[in-house]
Design a protein around this motif. Structure first.
Motif, PDB file in Angstrom:
ATOM      1  N   LYS A 264       0.820  -1.059  -0.153  1.00 18.58           N
ATOM      2  CA  LYS A 264      -0.056  -0.053  -0.006  1.00 18.58           C
ATOM      3  C   LYS A 264       0.890   1.209  -0.145  1.00 18.58           C
ATOM      4  O   LYS A 264       0.479   2.414  -0.472  1.00 18.58           O
ATOM      5  CB  LYS A 264      -1.090   0.149   1.193  1.00 18.58           C
ATOM      6  CG  LYS A 264      -1.970  -1.008   1.111  1.00 18.58           C
ATOM      7  CD  LYS A 264      -2.859  -0.840  -0.099  1.00 18.58           C
ATOM      8  CE  LYS A 264      -4.006  -1.839  -0.167  1.00 18.58           C
ATOM      9  NZ  LYS A 264      -4.952  -1.930  -1.437  1.00 18.58           N
ATOM     10  N   THR A 265       2.039   1.158   0.626  1.00 16.88           N
ATOM     11  CA  THR A 265       2.992   2.298   0.673  1.00 16.88           C
ATOM     12  C   THR A 265       3.497   2.655  -0.698  1.00 16.88           C
ATOM     13  O   THR A 265       3.712   3.779  -1.191  1.00 16.88           O
ATOM     14  CB  THR A 265       3.857   2.119   1.730  1.00 16.88           C
ATOM     15  OG1 THR A 265       3.303   1.934   3.078  1.00 16.88           O
ATOM     16  CG2 THR A 265       5.115   3.512   1.846  1.00 16.88           C
ATOM     17  N   PHE A 266       4.038   1.588  -1.202  1.00 21.58           N
ATOM     18  CA  PHE A 266       4.728   1.769  -2.523  1.00 21.58           C
ATOM     19  C   PHE A 266       4.216   1.565  -3.854  1.00 21.58           C
ATOM     20  O   PHE A 266       4.838   1.853  -4.715  1.00 21.58           O
ATOM     21  CB  PHE A 266       6.082   0.836  -2.574  1.00 21.58           C
ATOM     22  CG  PHE A 266       7.076   1.343  -1.170  1.00 21.58           C
ATOM     23  CD1 PHE A 266       7.702   2.321  -1.253  1.00 21.58           C
ATOM     24  CD2 PHE A 266       7.263   0.315  -0.058  1.00 21.58           C
ATOM     25  CE1 PHE A 266       8.575   2.699  -0.188  1.00 21.58           C
ATOM     26  CE2 PHE A 266       8.091   0.456   1.153  1.00 21.58           C
ATOM     27  CZ  PHE A 266       8.817   1.742   0.986  1.00 21.58           C
ATOM     28  N   GLN A 267       3.080   1.064  -3.792  1.00 21.51           N
ATOM     29  CA  GLN A 267       2.427   0.888  -5.180  1.00 21.51           C
ATOM     30  C   GLN A 267       2.072   2.015  -5.929  1.00 21.51           C
ATOM     31  O   GLN A 267       2.044   2.024  -7.350  1.00 21.51           O
ATOM     32  CB  GLN A 267       1.181  -0.075  -5.249  1.00 21.51           C
ATOM     33  CG  GLN A 267      -0.160   0.591  -4.537  1.00 21.51           C
ATOM     34  CD  GLN A 267      -1.375  -0.238  -4.457  1.00 21.51           C
ATOM     35  OE1 GLN A 267      -1.056  -1.528  -4.304  1.00 21.51           O
ATOM     36  NE2 GLN A 267      -2.537   0.233  -4.446  1.00 21.51           N
ATOM     37  N   LEU A 268       1.713   3.112  -5.383  1.00 18.04           N
ATOM     38  CA  LEU A 268       1.331   4.283  -6.019  1.00 18.04           C
ATOM     39  C   LEU A 268       0.446   4.141  -7.287  1.00 18.04           C
ATOM     40  O   LEU A 268      -0.497   3.640  -7.226  1.00 18.04           O
ATOM     41  CB  LEU A 268       2.659   4.862  -6.692  1.00 18.04           C
ATOM     42  CG  LEU A 268       3.474   5.595  -5.350  1.00 18.04           C
ATOM     43  CD1 LEU A 268       4.643   6.212  -5.870  1.00 18.04           C
ATOM     44  CD2 LEU A 268       2.572   6.207  -4.410  1.00 18.04           C
ATOM     45  N   LYS A 269       0.981   4.253  -8.512  1.00 21.68           N
ATOM     46  CA  LYS A 269       0.002   3.934  -9.651  1.00 21.68           C
ATOM     47  C   LYS A 269      -0.161   2.416 -10.187  1.00 21.68           C
ATOM     48  O   LYS A 269      -0.914   2.013 -11.049  1.00 21.68           O
ATOM     49  CB  LYS A 269       0.703   4.882 -10.894  1.00 21.68           C
ATOM     50  CG  LYS A 269       0.109   6.266 -10.856  1.00 21.68           C
ATOM     51  CD  LYS A 269       0.417   6.778 -12.375  1.00 21.68           C
ATOM     52  CE  LYS A 269      -0.237   8.164 -12.530  1.00 21.68           C
ATOM     53  NZ  LYS A 269       0.048   8.828 -13.711  1.00 21.68           N
ATOM     54  N   ASP A 270       0.617   1.805  -9.304  1.00 21.12           N
ATOM     55  CA  ASP A 270       0.584   0.176  -9.732  1.00 21.12           C
ATOM     56  C   ASP A 270      -0.465  -0.347  -9.067  1.00 21.12           C
ATOM     57  O   ASP A 270      -0.231  -1.285  -8.021  1.00 21.12           O
ATOM     58  CB  ASP A 270       2.070  -0.559  -9.648  1.00 21.12           C
ATOM     59  CG  ASP A 270       2.048  -1.991  -9.837  1.00 21.12           C
ATOM     60  OD1 ASP A 270       1.455  -1.952 -11.267  1.00 21.12           O
ATOM     61  OD2 ASP A 270       2.557  -2.768  -9.345  1.00 21.12           O
ATOM     62  N   LYS A 271      -1.690  -0.298  -9.347  1.00 18.78           N
ATOM     63  CA  LYS A 271      -2.875  -0.878  -8.801  1.00 18.78           C
ATOM     64  C   LYS A 271      -3.208  -2.123  -8.691  1.00 18.78           C
ATOM     65  O   LYS A 271      -2.607  -2.884  -9.897  1.00 18.78           O
ATOM     66  CB  LYS A 271      -4.261  -0.159  -9.304  1.00 18.78           C
ATOM     67  CG  LYS A 271      -3.928   1.428  -9.147  1.00 18.78           C
ATOM     68  CD  LYS A 271      -3.880   2.046  -7.705  1.00 18.78           C
ATOM     69  CE  LYS A 271      -4.038   3.305  -7.480  1.00 18.78           C
ATOM     70  NZ  LYS A 271      -3.656   3.860  -6.337  1.00 18.78           N
TER      71      LYS A 271
END
Length: 273
Positions: A264-271
């Motif tokens: 959740k912290t690092f995914q950003l646009k990578d849903k």
């Protein structure tokens, strides 16, 4: 005669802080880094403390340059007592966004750079039946973090390298230690690589790391330097620095939850699908 230490990535950040601390403890220095001007400036600071400092511009990804580094070090001092492998880089982004060049750049520096110096200096340690090797790993060499896959790969490899060397070389009088910090407020961003779903995503990852590094709780290079000194002085095989202890303990107790937090912290646009 003073003890001697060879430090890679010694021109700034953790490497420079470690060089200055070891100089204060009475060591003479061999300092290696790629940027000659910064390296010489750091060496001058060491000399101002009354210790010798041999500055050798070196790209540790090139084994021939590393051979020259070790040759010059032994020619200057006769012996090397401690090797501190520190040069490295950070990389962040979705796994599929990294090129093979990205993978090679990270592994060549973070892993092969260490192997090159160890390969060049180990015969000297074996012949003397003593010596110390310190490998700067990372909490990323203990805890898997999504969106840092090439970095994690290189640091887990450094952990394996360190632990295997420790097991084999201890009976031969050679001490090997791994140092495991969390993110450090240093020159990390200069060489860091950011990839993403698009340019905006890559920039968001850069901004995210900058924001983390600006918080007061993030350790400083001097904190890692002190950990390295304690490891060498007390012959420790492993040191987790500061907040890395909490990160390791949290992951050990709640691995599933911590993986969810990391995603959740690092995914950003990578849903997620």
């Amino acid at each position: 005669m003073a003890s001697t230490v060879l430090i890679t990535g010694a021109s700034q950040g953790i490497g420079k802080a470690t060089a200055l601390l070891f100089a204060q403890k009475g060591y003479d220095l061999v300092m290696a880094a790629r940027q000659a001007d910064r390296l010489e400036a750091a060496a001058q600071e060491v000399r101002s403390l009354g210790r010798k400092a041999l500055a050798v511009p070196t790209d540790v990804t090139d084994p021939e340059q590393v051979k020259t580094l070790v040759h010059k070090a032994l020619e200057e001092y006769g012996t090397i007592d401690v090797l501190i492998n520190n040069a490295g880089c950070y990389i962040s982004g979705p796994a599929e966004s990294f090129s093979l060049d990205d993978w090679h750049q990270v592994i060549d520096l973070n892993l092969w750079g260490y192997i090159h110096t160890i390969h060049a200096l180990l015969p000297h340690f074996i012949e003397r039946k003593r010596g110390t090797i310190v490998n700067l790993s990372s909490i990323g060499g203990k805890v898997p973090v999504p969106y840092l896959v090439p970095y994690n790969t290189s640091k887990f490899a450094v952990t394996g390298l360190t632990e295997a060397l420790h097991s084999e070389l201890a009976p031969k009088g050679i001490h090997v230690c791994g140092i495991y910090p969390n993110l450090i407020k240093s020159s990390l961003m200069e060489r860091a690589i950011f990839r993403g779903k698009d340019a905006e995503d890559a920039q968001a990852r850069r901004d995210q790391l900058n924001q983390v590094l600006s918080t007061p709780v993030v350790e400083k290079p001097e904190d890692v330097a002190k950990a390295i000194w304690e490891a060498v002085k007390h012959q420790r095989s492993e040191v987790l620095v500061g907040s890395a202890k909490l990160s390791k303990a949290s992951y050990s107790m709640f691995p599933g939850f911590m993986q969810w937090v990391f995603r959740k912290t690092f995914q950003l646009k990578d849903k997620e699908a």
